[in-house]
Scaffold this motif. Structure first.
Motif, mmCIF file in Angstrom:
data_model
loop_
_atom_site.group_PDB
_atom_site.id
_atom_site.type_symbol
_atom_site.label_atom_id
_atom_site.label_comp_id
_atom_site.label_asym_id
_atom_site.label_seq_id
_atom_site.Cartn_x
_atom_site.Cartn_y
_atom_site.Cartn_z
ATOM 1 N N PHE A 94 8.754 7.612 1.190
ATOM 2 C CA PHE A 94 7.681 6.646 1.380
ATOM 3 C C PHE A 94 6.979 6.320 0.061
ATOM 4 O O PHE A 94 6.640 7.206 -0.711
ATOM 5 N N VAL A 95 6.768 5.023 -0.170
ATOM 6 C CA VAL A 95 6.061 4.573 -1.371
ATOM 7 C C VAL A 95 4.963 3.572 -1.038
ATOM 8 O O VAL A 95 4.077 3.327 -1.851
ATOM 9 N N GLY A 96 5.003 2.987 0.152
ATOM 10 C CA GLY A 96 4.033 1.958 0.532
ATOM 11 C C GLY A 96 2.840 2.525 1.275
ATOM 12 O O GLY A 96 2.890 3.615 1.838
ATOM 13 N N THR A 97 1.737 1.774 1.279
ATOM 14 C CA THR A 97 0.526 2.234 1.969
ATOM 15 C C THR A 97 0.587 1.944 3.467
ATOM 16 O O THR A 97 -0.140 2.554 4.248
ATOM 17 N N THR A 98 1.427 0.997 3.870
ATOM 18 C CA THR A 98 1.651 0.715 5.286
ATOM 19 C C THR A 98 3.152 0.683 5.545
ATOM 20 O O THR A 98 3.957 0.634 4.611
ATOM 21 N N VAL A 99 3.514 0.677 6.817
ATOM 22 C CA VAL A 99 4.923 0.626 7.194
ATOM 23 C C VAL A 99 5.598 -0.615 6.616
ATOM 24 O O VAL A 99 6.681 -0.544 6.022
ATOM 25 N N GLN A 100 4.957 -1.784 6.752
ATOM 26 C CA GLN A 100 5.603 -3.001 6.258
ATOM 27 C C GLN A 100 5.701 -3.015 4.735
ATOM 28 O O GLN A 100 6.672 -3.525 4.167
ATOM 29 N N ASP A 101 4.716 -2.419 4.040
ATOM 30 C CA ASP A 101 4.795 -2.316 2.576
ATOM 31 C C ASP A 101 5.982 -1.457 2.162
ATOM 32 O O ASP A 101 6.679 -1.760 1.182
ATOM 33 N N ASP A 102 6.196 -0.377 2.905
ATOM 34 C CA ASP A 102 7.293 0.516 2.578
ATOM 35 C C ASP A 102 8.643 -0.168 2.789
ATOM 36 O O ASP A 102 9.550 -0.037 1.964
ATOM 37 N N ILE A 118 9.957 -11.382 4.704
ATOM 38 C CA ILE A 118 9.207 -11.377 5.973
ATOM 39 C C ILE A 118 10.164 -11.370 7.159
ATOM 40 O O ILE A 118 9.982 -10.631 8.143
ATOM 41 N N LYS A 119 11.222 -12.163 7.041
ATOM 42 C CA LYS A 119 12.225 -12.229 8.109
ATOM 43 C C LYS A 119 12.913 -10.880 8.302
ATOM 44 O O LYS A 119 13.078 -10.391 9.425
ATOM 45 N N ARG A 120 13.296 -10.253 7.192
ATOM 46 C CA ARG A 120 13.998 -8.964 7.283
ATOM 47 C C ARG A 120 13.094 -7.854 7.804
ATOM 48 O O ARG A 120 13.543 -6.974 8.545
ATOM 49 N N ILE A 121 11.818 -7.866 7.391
ATOM 50 C CA ILE A 121 10.876 -6.850 7.898
ATOM 51 C C ILE A 121 10.810 -6.922 9.418
ATOM 52 O O ILE A 121 10.863 -5.900 10.111
ATOM 53 N N GLU A 137 -0.374 3.457 8.460
ATOM 54 C CA GLU A 137 -0.053 4.261 7.279
ATOM 55 C C GLU A 137 1.061 5.239 7.650
ATOM 56 O O GLU A 137 0.982 5.910 8.683
ATOM 57 N N PRO A 138 2.118 5.326 6.836
ATOM 58 C CA PRO A 138 3.270 6.170 7.175
ATOM 59 C C PRO A 138 2.922 7.619 7.505
ATOM 60 O O PRO A 138 3.525 8.220 8.394
ATOM 61 N N HIS A 139 1.918 8.199 6.799
ATOM 62 C CA HIS A 139 1.617 9.617 7.028
ATOM 63 C C HIS A 139 0.997 9.870 8.396
ATOM 64 O O HIS A 139 0.896 11.021 8.837
ATOM 65 N N ARG A 140 0.584 8.800 9.100
ATOM 66 C CA ARG A 140 0.014 8.950 10.434
ATOM 67 C C ARG A 140 1.078 8.936 11.536
ATOM 68 O O ARG A 140 0.762 9.114 12.716
ATOM 69 N N GLN A 147 11.135 8.785 10.463
ATOM 70 C CA GLN A 147 12.559 8.640 10.186
ATOM 71 C C GLN A 147 13.045 7.237 10.537
ATOM 72 O O GLN A 147 13.898 6.669 9.860
ATOM 73 N N ARG A 148 12.471 6.655 11.591
ATOM 74 C CA ARG A 148 12.817 5.272 11.941
ATOM 75 C C ARG A 148 12.416 4.305 10.826
ATOM 76 O O ARG A 148 13.153 3.372 10.500
ATOM 77 N N VAL A 149 11.234 4.534 10.250
ATOM 78 C CA VAL A 149 10.772 3.669 9.164
ATOM 79 C C VAL A 149 11.657 3.849 7.936
ATOM 80 O O VAL A 149 12.004 2.872 7.252
ATOM 81 N N ALA A 150 12.048 5.091 7.652
ATOM 82 C CA ALA A 150 12.934 5.341 6.513
ATOM 83 C C ALA A 150 14.259 4.601 6.698
ATOM 84 O O ALA A 150 14.798 4.012 5.751
ATOM 85 N N ILE A 151 14.780 4.614 7.914
ATOM 86 C CA ILE A 151 16.024 3.894 8.210
ATOM 87 C C ILE A 151 15.804 2.389 8.054
ATOM 88 O O ILE A 151 16.636 1.677 7.480
#
Length: 279
Positions: A94-102, A118-121, A137-140, A147-151
């Motif tokens: 994780f590097v972003g402050t939100t899921v979509q940023d990441d 935007i389309k791919r997100i 925020e990813p840490h929440r 793991q879903r967000v990482a994928i």
């Protein structure tokens, strides 16, 4: 005839000149749109193989080709556009402050236009069922959600190969099952090669082919059914076999004429039903 996408040609690797070889003359092919599971005891070289595929490491001997291109320090950035990797601990990615940023991070580094980003997100968050968490925020997130967000972050760069390196190891059985169902659906829909490096036997049974590593060498390469038929040999190299396969063997010892090598509950039930119908 299937098209080869990844080639290992007599690859050997060690982590230092004084260290033992982790991989010894390893050769195998992985084809486009194929699901391959790589298994082996701890220290057998599984995770090293994953890092070599992605150019995080380079072999001291032999050659690795991705889509016909040798993996070198010069080609590695192009290789990484084609080979996406998800690790055991998603917090490390994780590097972003939100899921979509990441999810956007990898695309930004590759200069993907904003409208396409935007389309791919939207596409990848829908694919992993995390669209309702895009501003979280990813840490929440829970372990499975992380793991879903990482994928999703890897899928957003549209790789041709997705490597899961023990990516479900930290999840509970339900979380593992959900992640693998998601990944299986993604592979079906996107024509992507999938490589799972895992200790989870249920994941292994879902693959088309299994590469078994032992002490840095390819010990076997076959379908899950063919591999798990070698129960005693697998145990000798420190590997387990699925519970269903063990149960089927016990039933055979009690004179039940089970003729196949069932890998899951449904296959065993079908075998028992067929046996019952002929009695």
């Amino acid at each position: 005839m299937r098209e080869i996408f990844i080639e290992f040609r007599d690859v050997s690797f060690r982590y230092g000149e004084e260290q033992a070889w982790v991989l010894k003359n390893v050769s195998f092919n992985i084809y486009k749109d194929e699901w391959v599971a790589i298994i082996g005891h701890n220290g057998s070289g599984k995770s090293t193989i994953a890092k070599l595929m992605n150019g995080l490491l380079f072999p001291q001997k032999g050659e690795i080709r991705i889509n016909g291109v040798p993996v070198t320090e010069e080609s590695v950035w192009d290789i990484r556009k084609q080979v996406g990797m998800v690790f055991q601990n998603p917090d490390n990615q994780f590097v972003g402050t939100t899921v979509q940023d990441d999810v956007a991070f990898g695309m930004e580094n590759r200069g993907v236009p904003r409208e396409e980003m935007i389309k791919r997100i939207d596409e990848v968050l829908n694919a992993v069922k995390m669209q309702d968490y895009r501003l979280t925020e990813p840490h929440r997130l829970s372990g499975g959600q992380k793991q879903r967000v990482a994928i999703a972050s890897v899928l957003a760069i549209k790789p041709e190969v997705l490597i899961l390196d023990e990516a479900t190891a930290m999840l509970d059985p339900k979380g593992r099952k959900e992640i693998m169902r998601t990944v299986s659906d993604i592979q079906d829909q996107n024509e992507i090669s999938l490589i799972t490096i895992t200790h989870d036997l249920q994941e292994v049974t879902q693959a088309e082919r299994v590469i078994v590593m032992n002490d840095g060498e390819v010990w076997d390469e076959a379908t899950p059914r063919e591999v798990f038929a070698k129960k005693d040999a697998l145990r000798k190299i420190g590997l387990d076999v699925p519970f269903i396969a063990i149960l089927a063997d016990e039933l055979k010892k009690n004179d039940l004429m089970i003729t196949s090598e069932p890998l899951n509950h449904d296959e065993l039930l079908e075998e028992l039903w067929t046996l019952h119908s002929t009695m």
